[in-house]
Design a protein around this motif. Structure first.
Motif, PDB file in Angstrom:
ATOM      1  N   ASP A  67      -4.151  -6.420  14.943  1.00  0.00           N
ATOM      2  CA  ASP A  67      -3.854  -7.808  14.712  1.00  0.00           C
ATOM      3  C   ASP A  67      -4.636  -7.869  13.222  1.00  0.00           C
ATOM      4  O   ASP A  67      -5.814  -7.206  13.336  1.00  0.00           O
ATOM      5  CB  ASP A  67      -4.816  -8.941  15.792  1.00  0.00           C
ATOM      6  CG  ASP A  67      -4.452 -10.157  15.220  1.00  0.00           C
ATOM      7  OD1 ASP A  67      -3.084 -10.482  14.768  1.00  0.00           O
ATOM      8  OD2 ASP A  67      -5.206 -11.101  15.146  1.00  0.00           O
ATOM      9  N   GLY A  68      -3.916  -8.237  12.198  1.00  0.00           N
ATOM     10  CA  GLY A  68      -4.507  -8.225  10.857  1.00  0.00           C
ATOM     11  C   GLY A  68      -4.589  -6.898  10.142  1.00  0.00           C
ATOM     12  O   GLY A  68      -5.489  -6.670   9.265  1.00  0.00           O
ATOM     13  N   ASP A  71      -4.084  -6.458   6.548  1.00  0.00           N
ATOM     14  CA  ASP A  71      -4.954  -7.378   5.752  1.00  0.00           C
ATOM     15  C   ASP A  71      -6.549  -6.409   5.539  1.00  0.00           C
ATOM     16  O   ASP A  71      -7.090  -6.310   4.528  1.00  0.00           O
ATOM     17  CB  ASP A  71      -5.220  -8.799   6.359  1.00  0.00           C
ATOM     18  CG  ASP A  71      -3.824  -9.262   6.645  1.00  0.00           C
ATOM     19  OD1 ASP A  71      -3.138  -9.060   5.960  1.00  0.00           O
ATOM     20  OD2 ASP A  71      -3.801  -9.971   7.709  1.00  0.00           O
ATOM     21  N   ALA A  74      -6.100  -3.644   3.484  1.00  0.00           N
ATOM     22  CA  ALA A  74      -6.140  -3.902   1.959  1.00  0.00           C
ATOM     23  C   ALA A  74      -7.415  -4.278   1.569  1.00  0.00           C
ATOM     24  O   ALA A  74      -8.056  -3.912   0.126  1.00  0.00           O
ATOM     25  CB  ALA A  74      -5.268  -5.280   1.805  1.00  0.00           C
ATOM     26  N   ALA A  75      -8.305  -5.057   2.067  1.00  0.00           N
ATOM     27  CA  ALA A  75      -9.714  -5.339   1.784  1.00  0.00           C
ATOM     28  C   ALA A  75     -10.557  -3.906   1.605  1.00  0.00           C
ATOM     29  O   ALA A  75     -11.472  -3.675   0.850  1.00  0.00           O
ATOM     30  CB  ALA A  75     -10.387  -6.080   2.851  1.00  0.00           C
ATOM     31  N   ALA A  78      -9.496  -2.041  -1.356  1.00  0.00           N
ATOM     32  CA  ALA A  78      -9.750  -2.646  -2.595  1.00  0.00           C
ATOM     33  C   ALA A  78     -11.288  -2.384  -2.941  1.00  0.00           C
ATOM     34  O   ALA A  78     -11.681  -2.602  -3.895  1.00  0.00           O
ATOM     35  CB  ALA A  78      -9.383  -4.070  -2.540  1.00  0.00           C
ATOM     36  N   ALA A  79     -11.987  -2.456  -1.548  1.00  0.00           N
ATOM     37  CA  ALA A  79     -13.568  -2.151  -1.705  1.00  0.00           C
ATOM     38  C   ALA A  79     -14.071  -0.621  -1.980  1.00  0.00           C
ATOM     39  O   ALA A  79     -15.221  -0.392  -1.970  1.00  0.00           O
ATOM     40  CB  ALA A  79     -14.210  -2.487  -0.574  1.00  0.00           C
ATOM     41  N   ASN A  80     -12.820   0.432  -2.362  1.00  0.00           N
ATOM     42  CA  ASN A  80     -12.856   1.683  -2.398  1.00  0.00           C
ATOM     43  C   ASN A  80     -13.730   2.283  -1.404  1.00  0.00           C
ATOM     44  O   ASN A  80     -14.654   3.230  -1.472  1.00  0.00           O
ATOM     45  CB  ASN A  80     -13.619   2.116  -3.934  1.00  0.00           C
ATOM     46  CG  ASN A  80     -12.970   1.708  -4.882  1.00  0.00           C
ATOM     47  OD1 ASN A  80     -11.697   1.546  -4.824  1.00  0.00           O
ATOM     48  ND2 ASN A  80     -13.560   1.291  -6.079  1.00  0.00           N
ATOM     49  N   ARG A  96       1.697  -2.283  -2.535  1.00  0.00           N
ATOM     50  CA  ARG A  96       0.381  -2.954  -2.195  1.00  0.00           C
ATOM     51  C   ARG A  96      -0.692  -2.003  -2.338  1.00  0.00           C
ATOM     52  O   ARG A  96      -1.890  -2.182  -2.822  1.00  0.00           O
ATOM     53  CB  ARG A  96       0.481  -3.762  -1.139  1.00  0.00           C
ATOM     54  CG  ARG A  96      -0.795  -4.846  -1.032  1.00  0.00           C
ATOM     55  CD  ARG A  96      -0.690  -5.778   0.365  1.00  0.00           C
ATOM     56  NE  ARG A  96      -1.684  -6.413   0.233  1.00  0.00           N
ATOM     57  CZ  ARG A  96      -1.867  -7.311   1.476  1.00  0.00           C
ATOM     58  NH1 ARG A  96      -1.054  -7.172   2.550  1.00  0.00           N
ATOM     59  NH2 ARG A  96      -2.998  -8.156   1.603  1.00  0.00           N
ATOM     60  N   PHE A 100      -4.697   2.359  -4.630  1.00  0.00           N
ATOM     61  CA  PHE A 100      -5.725   2.943  -4.084  1.00  0.00           C
ATOM     62  C   PHE A 100      -5.552   4.212  -3.460  1.00  0.00           C
ATOM     63  O   PHE A 100      -6.387   4.733  -2.699  1.00  0.00           O
ATOM     64  CB  PHE A 100      -6.381   1.683  -2.925  1.00  0.00           C
ATOM     65  CG  PHE A 100      -6.349   0.483  -3.681  1.00  0.00           C
ATOM     66  CD1 PHE A 100      -7.379   0.286  -4.610  1.00  0.00           C
ATOM     67  CD2 PHE A 100      -5.425  -0.349  -3.286  1.00  0.00           C
ATOM     68  CE1 PHE A 100      -7.211  -0.890  -5.375  1.00  0.00           C
ATOM     69  CE2 PHE A 100      -5.747  -1.757  -3.910  1.00  0.00           C
ATOM     70  CZ  PHE A 100      -6.498  -2.087  -4.656  1.00  0.00           C
ATOM     71  N   SER A 405       3.877 -10.344   1.135  1.00  0.00           N
ATOM     72  CA  SER A 405       3.619 -11.686   0.907  1.00  0.00           C
ATOM     73  C   SER A 405       5.036 -12.504   0.884  1.00  0.00           C
ATOM     74  O   SER A 405       5.025 -13.559   1.450  1.00  0.00           O
ATOM     75  CB  SER A 405       2.930 -12.087  -0.426  1.00  0.00           C
ATOM     76  OG  SER A 405       1.772 -11.482  -0.350  1.00  0.00           O
ATOM     77  N   GLU A 408       5.821 -12.986   4.639  1.00  0.00           N
ATOM     78  CA  GLU A 408       4.971 -14.291   4.917  1.00  0.00           C
ATOM     79  C   GLU A 408       5.381 -15.668   4.572  1.00  0.00           C
ATOM     80  O   GLU A 408       5.285 -16.298   5.648  1.00  0.00           O
ATOM     81  CB  GLU A 408       3.506 -14.124   4.650  1.00  0.00           C
ATOM     82  CG  GLU A 408       2.606 -12.948   4.985  1.00  0.00           C
ATOM     83  CD  GLU A 408       2.004 -13.001   6.314  1.00  0.00           C
ATOM     84  OE1 GLU A 408       2.205 -14.063   6.992  1.00  0.00           O
ATOM     85  OE2 GLU A 408       1.625 -11.881   6.928  1.00  0.00           O
TER      86      GLU A 408
END
Lengths: 440, 289
Positions: A67-68, A71, A74-75, A78-80, A96, A100, A405, A408
């Motif tokens: 679940d999720g 997401d 991605a987080a 993005a935070a390496n 997306r 990275f 997106s 979604e």
């Protein structure tokens, strides 16, 4: 006194820390909780047992909730994060995550194992970003016992024709599933619905996954695609308000309103739909190929397994289509052991590795000798490659960075129409303006 | 001496202050910056300040107002139901709980389940083909309502939330009810006050502060609801079950609209702070000089 206990504890801690750092591994973040996890566990175990795999390149697996998942991924990316060296990617999310990640060299042999079409599901801007471990497309699951009974009974055929005329505006005759158009499927679904036909042996003719969820949009889109739907035209204009989309959306709504799918379908996704079909109270279901392993297993689904068959989704005026995408594993740009990750992925792209992966429950799209090696044990993998090449499609813009997106957005707009929260025109207008913004 | 004590207090308070600044202050400042920036996952570390466009977008988004409406209705209704039910059960069951206090542990059980697990549990319980509730409804009546359809989902969610959190208000009210001195009740009885009159004129006024606190806490919890709804039905058909927390979550993670999500969260913070200040001001005003 205290020192007597404290000192051994400190020493033990220091020793365990030292041993952990000595065993730096390749950490792989996989797709959790399904056949993909089981298959990856089997492949990782086999890889770690190879004599030429150095201790620092042994594979460790990491799973968090489905679940999720995207997401959180991605987080993290993005935070390496360097918490994993290899991570899951999917065709629709490569754009997306590509910034990275690092391209991966799978070696020359990968082409013979997967073929070009399947390899391309893990490519972005001409570069290979992952090993295509699982191919996902859709099957139409149907109860062959019920369809056979319908086709051999004249009275049933007459009733079928009446129902088709009443609900779909045309007196139709039942056909074999291989010849179904979407309207034939809809008529069959209506015929096998108790609310429509009190003699139906099942409560529902189909089970639709209509929850406000992006994956459900992927399942749905093969229907409008068969009527010529696309996200954009060649000039980049958004075409989601086309007649093709209207036809698909209206057919789903018609089946829901007629009671041909459970009333709670607007909260259904993959597991709920499988549970409904497995109960024996549903005649047909458009579902991911990944469900085949469970639905055709007499242990897991004793009520329906022996009488369930699969085929490609029905056809429309523009042909027969199935949404197709791949799940795969690629290299995290910020990972600590990218070299080890590269070695593992190169091994995973070999025929031997894919044989282990497939036999453990994975669903790779294989070709040639690699497919022959698993065909007897996994017959459901045989049509994967051919369905993907014959009927597979990707909507224009569906691999862009905004693809998730867009799904979604469509899920929110389309489920609003199905749930009678908004009109068809409002739902399409909302989808169109949102997509124009996302895909500009 | 006083100066030394002050110095000690400051030294002792420093770790807490540093912790709060790090854990709450830093994210709050970051939220404020992102809320006035053009930011995506790709440029999280290098956002571009772009003014108040995110706020304008949020305030002009009908889904935002729909989420505000959902959260307000959900918070008010569940708080009212839980408060009323908790009060009734506390008074009604007080003699029984007084004699057998272990019963309280059983009543508390729903409360100790994580809300997301509660959502997952009801996803199974309400499923037509595996859930016990639809099964028995079909057995006895030949029909089962669509509990999670857009038309019934709100009511179903309210019932689930009420079932889970009424034990909390029951605990509060039972504790407050038990602490009312018995001599007050006895004095009232000597004066001929009994039954409902005793409750409405003597006990209820004594429970009033607890009632306000219970309602307030449950409203806040209901207003910010996320876990159980999201696990159960997500944001609902057409976004019909989108609470404000779900709105912020979907804007941030699903639509990758980070600036918009954080602008909404700042607005939520401002409104919540304003409401708290208002309540504090009202209480202060009511207090006798």
């Amino acid at each position: 006194m205290k020192l007597r206990y404290l000192l051994p504890a400190v020493l033990l801690g220091a020793l365990s820390t030292a041993s952990m750092s000595a065993q730096a591994a390749v950490t792989v973040l996989g797709w959790p909780g399904g056949p993909e996890e089981t298959a990856l566990r089997a492949a990782a175990k086999a890889y770690n047992a190879l004599p030429d795999v150095a201790a620092e390149n042994k594979v460790e697996l990491l799973f968090f909730s489905r679940d999720g998942f995207y997401d959180k991924l991605a987080a993290d990316l993005a935070a390496n994060t360097d918490a994993f060296d290899v991570n899951l990617i999917a065709t629709y999310s490569i754009g997306r995550y590509a910034p990275f990640m690092e391209p991966v060299d799978l070696g020359a042999g990968a082409k013979d194992v997967f073929g070009d079409a399947v390899l391309s599901t893990m490519q972005y801007e001409g570069k290979q970003f992952g090993v295509p471990t699982d191919l996902s497309l859709h099957f139409m699951y149907y109860r062959s016992d019920l369809i056979d009974a319908l086709l051999s009974d004249d009275a049933a055929k007459a009733r079928y024709s009446e129902i088709a005329e009443k609900y779909l505006g045309k007196a139709m005759q039942p056909k074999k599933p291989e010849d179904w158009s979407w309207n034939d499927w809809a008529a069959t679904a209506l015929y096998f619905t108790k609310a429509v036909n009190s003699d139906s042996p099942t409560r529902y003719g189909t089970v639709l996954q209509m929850k406000n969820l992006l994956f459900n949009m992927m399942v749905f889109q093969s229907l409008p695609r068969a009527y010529g739907a696309d996200w954009m035209d060649a000039d980049g204009n958004i075409t989601v308000d086309s007649d093709a989309y209207k036809t698909g959306l209206e057919l789903y709504r018609k089946l829901l309103d007629a009671g041909a799918t459970p009333k709670d379908s607007l909260s259904y996704e993959y597991p709920e739909a499988n549970a409904a079909f497995g109960s024996g109270q549903v005649a047909t279901m458009l579902q991911w190929n990944a469900a085949a392993g469970d639905l055709l297993s007499t242990e897991k689904n004793p009520v329906v397994a022996s009488v369930t068959k699969t085929m490609a989704p029905p056809s429309g005026p523009e042909g027969r289509f199935t949404h197709v995408h791949g799940l795969g594993l690629g290299i995290n740009k910020s990972g600590k052991n990218k070299e080890g990750a590269q070695k593992f992925l190169q091994w995973l792209a070999t025929a031997d590795a894919m044989e282990i992966y497939a036999k453990a429950g994975g669903a790779p799209g294989l070709t040639g000798p690699a497919l022959d090696a698993v065909a007897a044990e996994r017959p459901d993998l045989v049509p994967l490659g051919s369905y993907a090449s014959q009927y597979g499609y990707v909507m224009r813009g569906a691999t862009s960075a905004s693809a998730l997106s867009v799904y979604e957005l469509q899920a929110k707009a389309f489920t609003g129409y199905w749930g009678d929260v908004k009109s068809l025109d409002d739902a399409l207008a909302e989808a169109k303006s949102g997509m124009a913004e996302l895909l500009k | 001496m006083a100066n030394e004590s002050l110095k000690e207090n400051r030294i002792l308070a420093t770790p807490v202050v540093v912790f709060l600044l790090a854990m709450l202050g830093f994210p709050a400042v970051l939220d404020l910056i992102y809320s006035v920036s053009t930011v995506s996952f790709e440029n999280l570390r290098d956002p571009t300040i772009s003014g108040f466009g995110n706020y304008r977008e949020v305030l002009g988004d009908p889904y935002f107002w729909s989420a505000v409406s959902f959260s307000t209705r959900f918070g008010l209704l569940t708080a009212a139901l839980e408060t009323a039910l908790g009060l009734f059960l506390a008074v009604f069951l007080a003699p029984l709980i007084h004699r057998r206090f272990w019963l309280m542990a059983i009543f508390m059980m729903p409360m100790i389940i994580a809300p997301s697990m509660m959502g997952l549990m009801y996803r199974l319980v309400l499923h037509e083909f595996v859930g016990p509730l639809p099964y028995y409804l079909f057995e006895f009546f030949g029909e089962s309502p669509a509990f999670l359809s857009p038309q019934l989902a709100f009511r179903t969610l309210v019932v689930i939330e009420t079932l889970q959190w009424t034990p909390f208000t029951l605990l509060l009210f039972y504790t407050a009810y038990s602490s009312i001195p018995n001599d007050i009740r006895e004095a009232a009885k000597v004066d001929g006050t009994r039954g409902l009159r005793l409750f409405t004129h003597i006990e209820l006024p004594a429970l009033l502060p607890t009632l306000v606190v219970a309602f307030g806490i449950r409203f806040i919890d209901g207003f910010r609801v996320f876990d159980n709804i999201y696990v159960l039905i997500g944001s609902g058909a057409g976004g019909s079950s989108t609470s404000l927390s779900i709105y912020i979550y979907t804007a941030f993670f699903k639509s990758a609209d980070i600036g918009k999500a954080l602008a909404a969260s700042v607005l939520l913070f401002v409104v919540a702070f304003g409401l708290l200040w208002l309540v504090g001001w009202l209480l202060k005003k009511r207090r006798p000089a």
